[in-house]
Design a protein around this motif. Structure first.
Motif, PDB file in Angstrom:
ATOM      1  N   TYR A  14       0.832  -1.200   0.000  1.00 13.60           N
ATOM      2  CA  TYR A  14       0.000   0.000   0.000  1.00 13.60           C
ATOM      3  C   TYR A  14       0.866   1.248   0.000  1.00 13.60           C
ATOM      4  O   TYR A  14       2.099   1.172   0.031  1.00 13.60           O
ATOM      5  N   ALA A  15       0.230   2.393  -0.038  1.00 11.69           N
ATOM      6  CA  ALA A  15       0.937   3.672  -0.212  1.00 11.69           C
ATOM      7  C   ALA A  15       1.979   3.914   0.875  1.00 11.69           C
ATOM      8  O   ALA A  15       2.990   4.581   0.637  1.00 11.69           O
ATOM      9  N   ASP A  16       1.752   3.396   2.054  1.00  9.36           N
ATOM     10  CA  ASP A  16       2.717   3.578   3.145  1.00  9.36           C
ATOM     11  C   ASP A  16       3.822   2.525   3.126  1.00  9.36           C
ATOM     12  O   ASP A  16       4.549   2.345   4.105  1.00  9.36           O
ATOM     13  N   ASN A  17       3.916   1.803   1.993  1.00  8.81           N
ATOM     14  CA  ASN A  17       4.946   0.777   1.767  1.00  8.81           C
ATOM     15  C   ASN A  17       4.802  -0.447   2.675  1.00  8.81           C
ATOM     16  O   ASN A  17       5.751  -1.224   2.818  1.00  8.81           O
ATOM     17  N   ILE A  18       3.631  -0.606   3.249  1.00 10.26           N
ATOM     18  CA  ILE A  18       3.375  -1.813   4.028  1.00 10.26           C
ATOM     19  C   ILE A  18       3.009  -2.936   3.065  1.00 10.26           C
ATOM     20  O   ILE A  18       2.038  -2.839   2.315  1.00 10.26           O
ATOM     21  N   GLU A  19       3.804  -4.000   3.072  1.00  7.49           N
ATOM     22  CA  GLU A  19       3.555  -5.130   2.182  1.00  7.49           C
ATOM     23  C   GLU A  19       2.599  -6.103   2.850  1.00  7.49           C
ATOM     24  O   GLU A  19       2.803  -6.505   3.993  1.00  7.49           O
ATOM     25  N   VAL A  20       1.552  -6.491   2.114  1.00 10.94           N
ATOM     26  CA  VAL A  20       0.601  -7.455   2.664  1.00 10.94           C
ATOM     27  C   VAL A  20       0.632  -8.780   1.903  1.00 10.94           C
ATOM     28  O   VAL A  20       0.085  -9.769   2.373  1.00 10.94           O
ATOM     29  N   LEU A  21       1.270  -8.792   0.739  1.00  6.94           N
ATOM     30  CA  LEU A  21       1.465 -10.030  -0.003  1.00  6.94           C
ATOM     31  C   LEU A  21       2.877 -10.040  -0.581  1.00  6.94           C
ATOM     32  O   LEU A  21       3.329  -9.039  -1.147  1.00  6.94           O
ATOM     33  N   CYS A  42      -2.405 -10.294   7.265  1.00  9.52           N
ATOM     34  CA  CYS A  42      -1.403 -11.005   6.455  1.00  9.52           C
ATOM     35  C   CYS A  42      -1.724 -10.973   4.962  1.00  9.52           C
ATOM     36  O   CYS A  42      -0.945 -11.481   4.154  1.00  9.52           O
ATOM     37  N   GLY A  43      -2.869 -10.401   4.582  1.00 10.13           N
ATOM     38  CA  GLY A  43      -3.166 -10.258   3.159  1.00 10.13           C
ATOM     39  C   GLY A  43      -4.214 -11.197   2.614  1.00 10.13           C
ATOM     40  O   GLY A  43      -4.409 -11.267   1.404  1.00 10.13           O
ATOM     41  N   LYS A  44      -4.931 -11.901   3.486  1.00 11.26           N
ATOM     42  CA  LYS A  44      -5.932 -12.859   3.009  1.00 11.26           C
ATOM     43  C   LYS A  44      -7.040 -12.161   2.215  1.00 11.26           C
ATOM     44  O   LYS A  44      -7.383 -12.581   1.108  1.00 11.26           O
ATOM     45  N   SER A  45      -7.603 -11.110   2.792  1.00 14.30           N
ATOM     46  CA  SER A  45      -8.682 -10.391   2.111  1.00 14.30           C
ATOM     47  C   SER A  45      -8.167  -9.680   0.865  1.00 14.30           C
ATOM     48  O   SER A  45      -8.867  -9.627  -0.159  1.00 14.30           O
ATOM     49  N   SER A  46      -6.968  -9.139   0.937  1.00 10.62           N
ATOM     50  CA  SER A  46      -6.375  -8.488  -0.238  1.00 10.62           C
ATOM     51  C   SER A  46      -6.208  -9.487  -1.375  1.00 10.62           C
ATOM     52  O   SER A  46      -6.464  -9.166  -2.544  1.00 10.62           O
ATOM     53  N   MET A 200      -0.929 -18.734   5.561  1.00 15.37           N
ATOM     54  CA  MET A 200      -0.132 -17.551   5.262  1.00 15.37           C
ATOM     55  C   MET A 200       0.548 -17.046   6.527  1.00 15.37           C
ATOM     56  O   MET A 200       0.021 -17.167   7.635  1.00 15.37           O
ATOM     57  N   SER A 201       1.720 -16.477   6.353  1.00 20.97           N
ATOM     58  CA  SER A 201       2.472 -15.932   7.485  1.00 20.97           C
ATOM     59  C   SER A 201       2.144 -14.462   7.671  1.00 20.97           C
ATOM     60  O   SER A 201       1.494 -13.834   6.834  1.00 20.97           O
ATOM     61  N   SER A 202       2.623 -13.896   8.764  1.00 27.44           N
ATOM     62  CA  SER A 202       2.322 -12.506   9.088  1.00 27.44           C
ATOM     63  C   SER A 202       2.828 -11.527   8.043  1.00 27.44           C
ATOM     64  O   SER A 202       2.283 -10.439   7.889  1.00 27.44           O
ATOM     65  N   ASP A 203       3.886 -11.908   7.317  1.00 27.27           N
ATOM     66  CA  ASP A 203       4.441 -11.005   6.307  1.00 27.27           C
ATOM     67  C   ASP A 203       3.869 -11.249   4.912  1.00 27.27           C
ATOM     68  O   ASP A 203       4.412 -10.785   3.912  1.00 27.27           O
ATOM     69  N   GLY A 204       2.732 -11.975   4.834  1.00 30.68           N
ATOM     70  CA  GLY A 204       2.029 -12.095   3.566  1.00 30.68           C
ATOM     71  C   GLY A 204       2.561 -13.137   2.604  1.00 30.68           C
ATOM     72  O   GLY A 204       2.279 -13.086   1.407  1.00 30.68           O
ATOM     73  N   GLN A 205       3.304 -14.109   3.106  1.00 33.48           N
ATOM     74  CA  GLN A 205       3.814 -15.170   2.250  1.00 33.48           C
ATOM     75  C   GLN A 205       3.001 -16.458   2.458  1.00 33.48           C
ATOM     76  O   GLN A 205       2.463 -16.696   3.534  1.00 33.48           O
ATOM     77  N   LEU A 206       2.945 -17.252   1.398  1.00 31.56           N
ATOM     78  CA  LEU A 206       2.325 -18.567   1.494  1.00 31.56           C
ATOM     79  C   LEU A 206       3.350 -19.522   2.090  1.00 31.56           C
ATOM     80  O   LEU A 206       4.403 -19.760   1.494  1.00 31.56           O
ATOM     81  N   LYS A 207       3.037 -20.059   3.259  1.00 31.93           N
ATOM     82  CA  LYS A 207       4.015 -20.869   3.982  1.00 31.93           C
ATOM     83  C   LYS A 207       3.716 -22.359   3.952  1.00 31.93           C
ATOM     84  O   LYS A 207       4.624 -23.179   4.021  1.00 31.93           O
TER      85      LYS A 207
END
Length: 245
Positions: A14-21, A42-46, A200-207
């Motif tokens: 997102y605009a604040d550089n927070i990565e969700v995926l 973690c980006g599930k809804s995104s 998914m992990s907290s940093d938006g990766q498929l684990k």
């Protein structure tokens, strides 16, 4: 089996550089039921919104046939208070300009699938929380979706209502043979419903990709050793990935 959706190296910030995926790569088979679990944020809804075309990713590829019909069930029913159950379900079809007779048939069929034909003239204020979610599901089903995205649809409901809706959803899935992607925070629900569970992990990766082979989904399955072992595996994966971040 053919693929319904193929996702390659999907990233979202997102605009604040927070990565969700981060680098999400997976293929969803046509007619499959996949649950997606992970901690909040973690980006599930995104991920669902991107796959449904409601949001644009920062980078990566999503392959889905342009003729694929999509249904989406949100966390909240989002019903129009002044419209009846029938009219709430019919609204997306009217917006598409479908023939009235076709709309009537689709809406009636969808309401039958969710057990609400006898409440079609009711207003949302006259419905319980579970009934409102059934209307939301019927609205998606009336579009005859090839792919059904569901974003924690039963999360706000009481336990007994959710268990009943889980069973009803499985029955609908077996009849409709659509592809379902189901986001949930409830590990037991994911274990009961899905053929496979993506962690998914907290940093938006498929684990993790955990497959569930059982064809029997009933009260006996909920008390089976397989159910408890799978639920434990999912829980341990969530805990491990949380600790690793």
């Amino acid at each position: 089996m053919s693929l319904a959706i193929k996702v390659t190296n999907l990233n979202m910030a997102y605009a604040d550089n927070i990565e969700v995926l981060k680098g999400f790569t997976f293929a969803f088979e046509a007619g499959s039921f996949t649950a997606i679990v992970g901690p909040s944020g973690c980006g599930k809804s995104s991920l669902l919104r991107i796959l449904a075309g409601l949001q644009t990713p920062s980078s990566g590829d999503v392959e889905i046939n342009q003729d694929t019909s999509i249904g989406y069930v949100f966390q909240e029913p989002t019903l129009l208070a002044w419209r009846t159950v029938f009219d709430n379900v019919a609204l997306p079809l009217k917006i598409k300009g479908l023939d009235k007779q076709l709309i009537d048939t689709r809406v009636t069929d969808a309401l039958a699938l969710v057990g609400l034909v006898d409440r079609q003239l009711a207003l949302p204020r006259e419905l319980s929380g579970g009934m409102k979610m059934r209307v939301s599901l019927a609205r998606a089903l009336a579009q005859n979706p090839d792919v059904l995205f569901m974003d924690e649809p039963f999360g706000a409901l009481d336990e007994l209502t959710r268990l009943k809706l889980d069973d009803d959803l499985l029955d609908i899935w077996r009849r409709q043979k659509c592809t379902i992607l189901f986001v949930t925070h409830t590990v037991s629900e994911a274990t009961y419903l899905a053929e496979r569970v993506l962690v998914m992990s907290s940093d938006g990766q498929l684990k993790d990709d955990i497959k569930i082979e059982s064809d029997t989904r009933n009260e006996a399955f909920r008390s089976s050793p397989e159910f408890h072992a799978t639920r434990l595996a999912i829980t341990q994966s969530l805990e491990h990935n949380r600790e690793a971040v």
